[in-house]
Design an enzyme around this catalytic site. Structure first.
Site, PDB file in Angstrom:
ATOM      1  N   CYS A  33      -9.415  -3.571  -5.102  1.00 17.80           N
ATOM      2  CA  CYS A  33      -8.095  -3.464  -5.722  1.00 17.80           C
ATOM      3  C   CYS A  33      -7.821  -2.045  -6.176  1.00 17.80           C
ATOM      4  CB  CYS A  33      -8.037  -4.345  -6.977  1.00 17.80           C
ATOM      5  SG  CYS A  33      -7.970  -6.100  -6.622  1.00 17.80           S
ATOM      6  N   CYS A  37      -4.298  -3.319 -10.656  1.00 21.27           N
ATOM      7  CA  CYS A  37      -4.020  -4.657 -10.119  1.00 21.27           C
ATOM      8  C   CYS A  37      -3.786  -5.667 -11.247  1.00 21.27           C
ATOM      9  CB  CYS A  37      -5.165  -5.146  -9.241  1.00 21.27           C
ATOM     10  SG  CYS A  37      -4.812  -6.769  -8.487  1.00 21.27           S
ATOM     11  N   CYS A  64      -7.052  -6.079  -1.382  1.00 19.61           N
ATOM     12  CA  CYS A  64      -6.382  -7.166  -2.108  1.00 19.61           C
ATOM     13  C   CYS A  64      -4.952  -7.328  -1.585  1.00 19.61           C
ATOM     14  CB  CYS A  64      -6.365  -6.808  -3.595  1.00 19.61           C
ATOM     15  SG  CYS A  64      -5.375  -7.875  -4.630  1.00 19.61           S
ATOM     16  N   CYS A  67      -2.249  -6.333  -4.745  1.00 24.03           N
ATOM     17  CA  CYS A  67      -1.920  -4.955  -5.167  1.00 24.03           C
ATOM     18  C   CYS A  67      -1.900  -3.961  -4.004  1.00 24.03           C
ATOM     19  CB  CYS A  67      -2.881  -4.487  -6.253  1.00 24.03           C
ATOM     20  SG  CYS A  67      -4.590  -4.323  -5.699  1.00 24.03           S
TER      21      CYS A  67
HETATM   22 ZN   LIG Z   1      -5.592  -6.380  -6.408  1.00 22.07          ZN
END
Ligand SMILES: [Zn+2]
Length: 170
Positions: A33, A37, A64, A67
């Site tokens: 991330c 995030c 991810c 994000c």
């Molecule tokens: Zn994330």
């Protein structure tokens, strides 16, 4: 690469200013991330920090979906480009701004707001007001100042002034 304690503190604060400086890999979920995030924070012992997505992917982690850590650079470039367009002599219509930097309008409005703390419309408004104010301070007539600042009509200026709680006489 910043040290682990600083990185973890940035993650705990969801500090956007660290986006693009490192990514947070979560070994248990297999994802990485950006620091800011919004997802629930992983346990510290499951986290490893990486310089960027390339390093994280090299150990088998995936970006991810929430994000989109690999979009940070692209987002930052687009926001910088949009700012330059808005600050230029011939700014595009707001409806065309996102397209001009290669994004869908709704998505770009979110990115811009996150980066600049205001919408592109607000950004343009404060820019115009600052220009008009500078011109008037420099002794230009109100009418000249407004047109130089990019106002097509004076009513637009009065609306912008009211939006920031300033009267035209002020
Ligand atoms: Zn994330």
């Amino acid at each position: 690469m910043i040290d682990n304690d600083t990185a973890w503190a940035a993650v705990m604060r969801r500090d956007r200013t660290y986006d693009g400086h490192f990514v947070t890999g979560v070994l248990t979920t297999g994802i990485y991330c950006r620091p800011s995030c919004a997802a629930r924070h992983p346990a510290r012992e499951n986290v490893r920090f990486f310089r960027d997505g390339t390093e994280a992917r090299a150990v088998g982690l995936r970006g991810c979906k929430r994000c989109l850590p690999d979009d940070v650079t692209r987002d930052q470039k687009a926001v910088a480009q949009a700012r330059a367009l808005l600050e230029g002599d011939d700014p595009p219509a707001l409806a065309e701004l996102a397209t001009a930097v290669g994004y869908a309008p709704q998505h770009f409005a979110r990115i811009f707001r996150r980066a600049e703390g205001m919408t592109p419309a607000c950004f343009l408004r404060s820019l115009r007001l600052a220009r008009a104010q500078a011109a008037m301070t420099g002794g230009a007539s109100v009418t000249d100042a407004l047109y130089d600042a990019g106002y097509a009509t004076s009513s637009r200026f009065y609306a912008d002034s009211a939006a920031i709680g300033m009267t035209p006489s002020a």
